[in-house]
Design a protein around this motif. Structure first.
Motif, mmCIF file in Angstrom:
data_model
loop_
_atom_site.group_PDB
_atom_site.id
_atom_site.type_symbol
_atom_site.label_atom_id
_atom_site.label_comp_id
_atom_site.label_asym_id
_atom_site.label_seq_id
_atom_site.Cartn_x
_atom_site.Cartn_y
_atom_site.Cartn_z
ATOM 1 N N SER A 23 0.925 -1.192 0.341
ATOM 2 C CA SER A 23 -0.145 0.071 -0.221
ATOM 3 C C SER A 23 0.777 1.133 0.008
ATOM 4 N N MET A 80 2.154 9.515 -2.857
ATOM 5 C CA MET A 80 0.682 10.071 -2.939
ATOM 6 C C MET A 80 0.500 9.885 -4.664
ATOM 7 N N TYR A 105 0.034 11.800 5.074
ATOM 8 C CA TYR A 105 -0.487 11.067 4.280
ATOM 9 C C TYR A 105 -1.540 10.932 4.339
ATOM 10 N N PHE A 106 -2.150 11.117 6.080
ATOM 11 C CA PHE A 106 -2.917 11.425 6.841
ATOM 12 C C PHE A 106 -3.923 12.999 6.259
ATOM 13 N N GLN A 156 -5.034 13.192 2.736
ATOM 14 C CA GLN A 156 -5.711 11.521 1.580
ATOM 15 C C GLN A 156 -6.555 13.327 1.303
ATOM 16 N N SER A 157 -7.068 13.722 1.925
ATOM 17 C CA SER A 157 -8.427 14.636 2.489
ATOM 18 C C SER A 157 -8.291 15.835 0.990
ATOM 19 N N GLN A 184 -6.170 16.165 -1.857
ATOM 20 C CA GLN A 184 -4.822 15.615 -2.784
ATOM 21 C C GLN A 184 -5.359 16.945 -3.664
#
Length: 258
Positions: free
Chosen positions: A2, A135, A192-193, A196-197, A199
């Motif tokens: 992942s 990402m 990363y976290f 994610q919201s 982009q």
């Protein structure tokens, strides 16, 4: 794997590898090879910027002016941070104008503690940049990580020597540098976290990543090469810079690049 696993592995491996390699060079006669590593690191940084990071940033954001402005802002940002002593670099094994600590002298840990604070911040930012790159694409993430590791090794050698000159033991210097390198993992996981919201801001982080690498290569590393202007040294430097660029190009090709 992942994307999160890639970020964790790259952050951990990059930190441990750079600290271990730096310790090997700093604790042995091979410290004389650091100038060669610096030339290679310049090529790796510039190769990552112009062959991978910026092309992907422009693909994600078609506003060329906005992306160019982001890179310009990033260069000014890192210049300001370095001036404020938040971003500390020392790539020379014999003398460091920034820190001013020389062989045989000790300042009872003051410069050593300063370098650790700056290096921890630096590693945290590296983690954010690695996360932003992964990402976008695994290939961009791997190449970005390789470039960061390449320039971290000569920097960490300088950090080791500063800690030793500052009165720390070899064991303490290794442990402090290893702990500082964990900030890369923290920055990577948090980014990363957070990203994610968001982009839409990833291309701008790539622009900042490009700016940081351009700044380190051009402002911190290249001036040191000019201290050896003789033809033989220049040919060696240009060859190693070319090798650094080629290694990034080959890594991109191997990972399925364009």
């Amino acid at each position: 794997m992942s994307i999160l696993a890639w970020i964790i592995v790259s952050s951990l491996l990059g930190g441990v590898l750079s600290v271990a390699a730096a310790a090997l060079f700093a604790y042995s006669a091979r410290a004389s090879m650091v100038p060669l590593l610096v030339s290679y690191a310049i090529g790796a940084l510039l190769g990552a910027v112009f062959l991978e990071i910026l092309p992907h940033a422009f693909e994600l954001n078609n506003d060329v002016h906005a992306m160019a402005g982001t890179v310009l802002f990033g260069i000014l940002l890192f210049f300001t941070l370095e001036k404020l002593v938040l971003w500390r670099h020392c790539h020379h094994t014999e003398e460091c104008e920034v820190h001013g600590v020389h062989e045989g002298q000790t300042d009872h840990g003051r410069s050593g503690m300063m370098i650790m604070v700056g290096d921890t911040f630096h590693n945290f930012v590296d983690g954010i940049l690695i996360a932003a790159a992964f990402m976008v694409d695994v290939q961009v993430g791997v190449v970005t990580s390789l470039a960061i590791i390449a320039h971290e090794i000569p920097q960490e050698v300088g950090d080791f020597l500063i800690l030793l000159h500052s009165g720390y033991t070899r064991r303490q210097a290794f442990i402090f540098n290893l702990l500082s390198s964990l900030a890369t993992l923290v920055g990577g996981v948090l980014a990363y976290f957070a990203l994610q919201s968001m982009q839409e801001v990833v291309p701008y982080f790539l622009g900042i990543a490009a700016a940081s690498m351009i700044y380190v290569a051009v402002a911190d590393l290249i001036p040191g090469l000019h201290k050896r202007p003789e033809i033989k040294a220049t040919i060696q430097q240009v060859s190693l810079i070319g090798l650094g660029i080629s290694s990034i190009w080959l890594a991109g090709l191997f990972l399925g690049g364009h």
